[in-house]
Design a protein around this motif. Structure first.
Motif, PDB file in Angstrom:
ATOM      1  N   SER A 150       0.821  -1.225   0.000  1.00 26.24           N
ATOM      2  CA  SER A 150       0.000   0.000   0.000  1.00 26.24           C
ATOM      3  C   SER A 150       0.849   1.265   0.000  1.00 26.24           C
ATOM      4  O   SER A 150       0.335   2.350  -0.277  1.00 26.24           O
ATOM      5  CB  SER A 150      -0.937   0.006   1.209  1.00 26.24           C
ATOM      6  N   GLN A 151       2.143   1.129   0.292  1.00 24.37           N
ATOM      7  CA  GLN A 151       3.025   2.300   0.335  1.00 24.37           C
ATOM      8  C   GLN A 151       3.516   2.716  -1.055  1.00 24.37           C
ATOM      9  O   GLN A 151       4.139   3.762  -1.200  1.00 24.37           O
ATOM     10  CB  GLN A 151       4.250   2.001   1.220  1.00 24.37           C
ATOM     11  N   PHE A 152       3.225   1.890  -2.076  1.00 20.65           N
ATOM     12  CA  PHE A 152       3.781   2.137  -3.400  1.00 20.65           C
ATOM     13  C   PHE A 152       2.686   2.402  -4.421  1.00 20.65           C
ATOM     14  O   PHE A 152       1.563   1.930  -4.293  1.00 20.65           O
ATOM     15  CB  PHE A 152       4.616   0.931  -3.853  1.00 20.65           C
ATOM     16  N   GLY A 153       3.043   3.155  -5.453  1.00 20.60           N
ATOM     17  CA  GLY A 153       2.126   3.421  -6.537  1.00 20.60           C
ATOM     18  C   GLY A 153       2.030   2.246  -7.485  1.00 20.60           C
ATOM     19  O   GLY A 153       2.871   1.338  -7.488  1.00 20.60           O
ATOM     20  N   VAL A 154       1.009   2.287  -8.326  1.00 22.27           N
ATOM     21  CA  VAL A 154       0.761   1.200  -9.260  1.00 22.27           C
ATOM     22  C   VAL A 154       1.939   0.991 -10.213  1.00 22.27           C
ATOM     23  O   VAL A 154       2.326  -0.148 -10.493  1.00 22.27           O
ATOM     24  CB  VAL A 154      -0.538   1.456 -10.038  1.00 22.27           C
ATOM     25  N   ALA A 155       2.500   2.075 -10.720  1.00 21.70           N
ATOM     26  CA  ALA A 155       3.608   1.934 -11.670  1.00 21.70           C
ATOM     27  C   ALA A 155       4.793   1.205 -11.043  1.00 21.70           C
ATOM     28  O   ALA A 155       5.411   0.333 -11.666  1.00 21.70           O
ATOM     29  CB  ALA A 155       4.035   3.312 -12.179  1.00 21.70           C
ATOM     30  N   GLU A 215     -11.247  12.321  -8.688  1.00 21.06           N
ATOM     31  CA  GLU A 215      -9.824  12.623  -8.613  1.00 21.06           C
ATOM     32  C   GLU A 215      -9.250  12.249  -7.251  1.00 21.06           C
ATOM     33  O   GLU A 215      -9.848  12.516  -6.215  1.00 21.06           O
ATOM     34  CB  GLU A 215      -9.592  14.115  -8.867  1.00 21.06           C
ATOM     35  N   GLY A 216      -8.098  11.622  -7.275  1.00 18.69           N
ATOM     36  CA  GLY A 216      -7.395  11.275  -6.048  1.00 18.69           C
ATOM     37  C   GLY A 216      -7.763   9.936  -5.457  1.00 18.69           C
ATOM     38  O   GLY A 216      -7.195   9.530  -4.435  1.00 18.69           O
ATOM     39  N   ALA A 217      -8.712   9.217  -6.061  1.00 19.14           N
ATOM     40  CA  ALA A 217      -9.098   7.908  -5.530  1.00 19.14           C
ATOM     41  C   ALA A 217      -7.920   6.937  -5.628  1.00 19.14           C
ATOM     42  O   ALA A 217      -7.217   6.895  -6.630  1.00 19.14           O
ATOM     43  CB  ALA A 217     -10.296   7.364  -6.295  1.00 19.14           C
ATOM     44  N   LYS A 218      -7.716   6.172  -4.578  1.00 15.90           N
ATOM     45  CA  LYS A 218      -6.701   5.121  -4.597  1.00 15.90           C
ATOM     46  C   LYS A 218      -7.074   4.072  -3.559  1.00 15.90           C
ATOM     47  O   LYS A 218      -7.810   4.357  -2.602  1.00 15.90           O
ATOM     48  CB  LYS A 218      -5.303   5.674  -4.324  1.00 15.90           C
ATOM     49  N   LEU A 219      -6.557   2.863  -3.744  1.00 17.85           N
ATOM     50  CA  LEU A 219      -6.879   1.792  -2.812  1.00 17.85           C
ATOM     51  C   LEU A 219      -5.833   0.701  -2.878  1.00 17.85           C
ATOM     52  O   LEU A 219      -5.072   0.595  -3.839  1.00 17.85           O
ATOM     53  CB  LEU A 219      -8.278   1.214  -3.100  1.00 17.85           C
ATOM     54  N   ALA A 226      -4.585   0.255  -6.732  1.00 14.35           N
ATOM     55  CA  ALA A 226      -5.163   1.139  -7.757  1.00 14.35           C
ATOM     56  C   ALA A 226      -4.909   2.590  -7.384  1.00 14.35           C
ATOM     57  O   ALA A 226      -5.028   2.971  -6.216  1.00 14.35           O
ATOM     58  CB  ALA A 226      -6.669   0.884  -7.900  1.00 14.35           C
ATOM     59  N   ASP A 227      -4.548   3.380  -8.391  1.00 15.52           N
ATOM     60  CA  ASP A 227      -4.414   4.823  -8.205  1.00 15.52           C
ATOM     61  C   ASP A 227      -4.660   5.500  -9.551  1.00 15.52           C
ATOM     62  O   ASP A 227      -5.143   4.861 -10.496  1.00 15.52           O
ATOM     63  CB  ASP A 227      -3.051   5.200  -7.597  1.00 15.52           C
ATOM     64  N   ALA A 287       9.519  -3.832  -4.795  1.00 13.84           N
ATOM     65  CA  ALA A 287       9.044  -2.455  -4.964  1.00 13.84           C
ATOM     66  C   ALA A 287       9.829  -1.499  -4.077  1.00 13.84           C
ATOM     67  O   ALA A 287      10.155  -0.377  -4.486  1.00 13.84           O
ATOM     68  CB  ALA A 287       7.552  -2.378  -4.655  1.00 13.84           C
ATOM     69  N   ALA A 288      10.142  -1.933  -2.851  1.00 18.14           N
ATOM     70  CA  ALA A 288      10.917  -1.088  -1.941  1.00 18.14           C
ATOM     71  C   ALA A 288      12.312  -0.818  -2.491  1.00 18.14           C
ATOM     72  O   ALA A 288      12.825   0.314  -2.431  1.00 18.14           O
ATOM     73  CB  ALA A 288      11.007  -1.747  -0.566  1.00 18.14           C
ATOM     74  N   LYS A 289      12.935  -1.844  -3.055  1.00 20.05           N
ATOM     75  CA  LYS A 289      14.263  -1.674  -3.654  1.00 20.05           C
ATOM     76  C   LYS A 289      14.195  -0.734  -4.855  1.00 20.05           C
ATOM     77  O   LYS A 289      15.066   0.128  -5.039  1.00 20.05           O
ATOM     78  CB  LYS A 289      14.835  -3.023  -4.075  1.00 20.05           C
ATOM     79  N   ARG A 290      13.158  -0.897  -5.658  1.00 24.68           N
ATOM     80  CA  ARG A 290      13.010  -0.037  -6.831  1.00 24.68           C
ATOM     81  C   ARG A 290      12.797   1.415  -6.413  1.00 24.68           C
ATOM     82  O   ARG A 290      13.373   2.325  -6.992  1.00 24.68           O
ATOM     83  CB  ARG A 290      11.845  -0.528  -7.691  1.00 24.68           C
TER      84      ARG A 290
END
Length: 227
Positions: free
Chosen positions: A23-28, A49-53, A168-169, A188-191
């Motif tokens: 949950s700490q990372f964006g979809v990309a 606008e701004g919805a994310k989950l 999702a974002d 994802a954390a390493k990236r």
């Protein structure tokens, strides 16, 4: 063949610690960390606008123009789940709105992803209940035909199994298989850490041409600079 008329009450959800990490990372970032896999088609968009989950999937198979199974699915929702709804065929009717959102929120749902239509957008925005859909459509639905709950579903060309992680974002929606959640979160954390270093170098004026060692390959391919 679709499995119709079935509700699976017991599903294996992804580890909650891994879900929280994702949950700490964006979809990309999640998509790239998973080897550029898992994206839903980009026609599914946030309804405000701004919805994310980020949460674990309770899956729903709907029939076109019929939202009965969303009501059935609400009973299966636990804290931290995201309802993920596909349809047996394309439909942009308004399957979901404010009242169902209130029901899902009371059960602990983090939001909805639906390969169909959604309505009551202003109310959903005020509630801050995230919804990602293929259309915004005031047209209502009926409750007449059985679908299923907690079966594998294909949503916007992505396979979702019950218990998978959905992120999702604004950039899109990615599905992380439950068994891979912890590994993908670590990648994802390493990236993200690597991107922070590059971000500072870009801000200092360094060019991607030099940072990524592109000049030699471009020259080999015949790129010519003309003054």
């Amino acid at each position: 063949m679709h499995e119709l008329g079935v509700v699976h009450r017991t599903i294996e959800r992804a580890d909650r610690t891994a879900v929280e990490a994702l949950s700490q990372f964006g979809v990309a970032t999640v998509h790239e960390a998973m080897g550029r896999l898992g994206l839903m088609r980009p026609y599914l968009r946030p309804v405000y606008e701004g919805a994310k989950l980020c949460g674990t999937a309770v899956t729903v198979l709907l029939q076109p123009g019929d939202n009965w199974m969303l009501h059935v699915a609400a009973e299966q929702v636990q804290e931290g789940d995201v309802v993920i709804a596909g349809c047996t065929t394309e439909s942009e009717d308004g399957f979901f709105g404010e009242l169902l959102a209130a029901s899902l929120r009371a059960r602990g749902a983090k939001g909805l992803v639906i390969d169909g239509g959604c309505r009551d957008v202003d109310e959903l925005r005020r509630m801050d209940f995230p919804v990602f859909s293929r259309a915004i459509n005031a047209k209502g639905t009926v409750k007449a035909t059985l679908g299923s709950v907690n079966v594998p579903v294909v949503v916007a060309n992505a396979l979702v199994n019950p218990g998978d992680v959905i992120v999702a974002d604004t950039d899109g929606i990615v599905v992380v298989p439950a068994a891979k959640a912890a590994t993908v979160a670590e990648a994802a954390a390493k990236r993200e850490a690597g991107e922070e270093s590059k971000r500072e170098r870009f801000k200092a004026g360094e060019l991607g041409l030099d940072m990524y060692g592109m000049r030699g390959h471009l020259a080999e391919l015949g790129l010519t600079y003309v003054d």
